[in-house]
Design a protein around this motif. Structure first.
Motif, mmCIF file in Angstrom:
data_model
loop_
_atom_site.group_PDB
_atom_site.id
_atom_site.type_symbol
_atom_site.label_atom_id
_atom_site.label_comp_id
_atom_site.label_asym_id
_atom_site.label_seq_id
_atom_site.Cartn_x
_atom_site.Cartn_y
_atom_site.Cartn_z
ATOM 1 N N PRO A 172 -17.050 -2.235 10.248
ATOM 2 C CA PRO A 172 -15.847 -1.617 9.695
ATOM 3 C C PRO A 172 -16.162 -0.364 8.888
ATOM 4 C CG PRO A 172 -16.475 -3.537 8.412
ATOM 5 C CD PRO A 172 -17.419 -3.481 9.564
ATOM 6 N N VAL A 173 -15.266 0.632 8.998
ATOM 7 C CA VAL A 173 -15.364 1.868 8.217
ATOM 8 C C VAL A 173 -13.949 2.300 7.839
ATOM 9 C CG1 VAL A 173 -17.493 2.667 9.335
ATOM 10 C CG2 VAL A 173 -15.276 3.332 10.269
ATOM 11 N N PRO A 174 -13.788 3.058 6.736
ATOM 12 C CA PRO A 174 -12.466 3.620 6.425
ATOM 13 C C PRO A 174 -12.102 4.681 7.461
ATOM 14 C CG PRO A 174 -13.931 3.661 4.508
ATOM 15 C CD PRO A 174 -14.782 3.365 5.694
ATOM 16 N N THR A 182 -7.513 3.229 6.055
ATOM 17 C CA THR A 182 -7.443 1.870 6.583
ATOM 18 C C THR A 182 -8.768 1.516 7.262
ATOM 19 O OG1 THR A 182 -5.068 2.069 6.984
ATOM 20 C CG2 THR A 182 -6.225 0.335 8.176
ATOM 21 N N GLU A 183 -9.254 0.306 7.047
ATOM 22 C CA GLU A 183 -10.494 -0.085 7.699
ATOM 23 C C GLU A 183 -10.265 -0.286 9.202
ATOM 24 O OE1 GLU A 183 -12.567 -3.382 5.910
ATOM 25 O OE2 GLU A 183 -13.782 -1.935 4.786
ATOM 26 N N LEU A 200 -9.075 -3.074 13.209
ATOM 27 C CA LEU A 200 -10.146 -3.958 12.757
ATOM 28 C C LEU A 200 -10.047 -5.372 13.324
ATOM 29 C CD1 LEU A 200 -12.662 -4.113 11.004
ATOM 30 C CD2 LEU A 200 -11.215 -4.761 9.077
#
Length: 240
Positions: free
Chosen positions: A108-110, A125-126, A150
């Motif tokens: 996960p990343v922003p 948002t992830e 996600l």
């Protein structure tokens, strides 16, 4: 291979033409390693700079490639991919081209602004990001970066190494229906060149794609780069 020293055609070009003819006829098959410049010069009775110029001419034309630690090789035949809503893994497998994947990143990343916009989510948002190198045989072909909502897909690095992304999505019941795709070109960054076994600044094909399911929801946003000497897109145009 012989050259005619009385001909007005430059010696390097005569040699290049004979090498090209051998490649086109299949006498030098894809992956074949050429003799080194010294050996080839001795066999043809030419100077090493002349041989080097002939080889560089064919490198520039995309018929040969120089690889550090390996030498000069005949390039693999170009992969022509139809512009359809399919994954590269599926297309390579269907063509018998032995796809192989090395997973560089999965997690996960922003979401940055562009990614958030394409996936219809607020910035930050992830999302799930995956980066992979796609090989055909032992040769790197493309660097693939994809972003998904996600919670859409539970996937491991082993899953991505063995299967195409669209195959994994279909297995979870996701029905892809339409995509917006843009194709372009630019020079390779230093990092891309290292991963794709190319020189920095060499032209790469680029492709961005946002795919939607049968409910109209954005399913994935992909940013891919491909080696231009090994890959092209093909499409059929119909008159209206």
């Amino acid at each position: 291979m012989t050259v005619d020293r009385s001909s007005p055609v430059p010696l390097y070009y005569q040699l290049a033409q004979q090498l090209e003819a051998a490649v086109r006829a299949g006498e030098l098959s894809p992956g074949t390693r050429l003799e080194n410049e010294v050996e080839l010069a001795d066999r043809c009775g030419l100077s090493r700079p002349t041989v080097r110029q002939a080889i560089q001419h064919l490198v520039d034309r995309g018929l040969l490639v120089r690889k550090r630690g390996v030498g000069t090789q005949v390039v693999q035949s170009e992969i022509r991919r139809p512009i359809e809503l399919t994954s590269l893994h599926d297309d390579l497998a269907a063509a018998g081209r032995e796809p192989r994947t090395e997973v560089l990143e999965l997690g996960p990343v922003p979401a940055e602004d562009e990614v958030a916009k394409e996936l219809g989510a607020p910035p930050g948002t992830e999302v799930l990001r995956m980066r992979r190198i796609r090989f055909t045989g032992d040769e790197p072909l493309a660097l693939l970066t994809n972003y998904l909502p996600l919670d859409l897909l539970t996937v491991t690095g082993d899953d991505l190494a063995e299967h195409g992304l669209y195959e994994l999505l279909r297995a979870t019941g996701v029905n892809l229906r339409i995509a917006n795709q843009t194709i372009g070109a630019r020079g390779a960054t230093a990092a891309e060149a290292r991963l794709l076994d190319e020189r920095r600044g060499v032209p790469l094909l680029t492709m961005t794609r946002t795919a939607y399911d049968d409910k109209g929801a954005a399913i994935e946003y992909g940013c891919h780069v491909y080696r231009a000497d090994r890959y092209s897109f093909a499409l059929t145009l119909v008159e209206r």
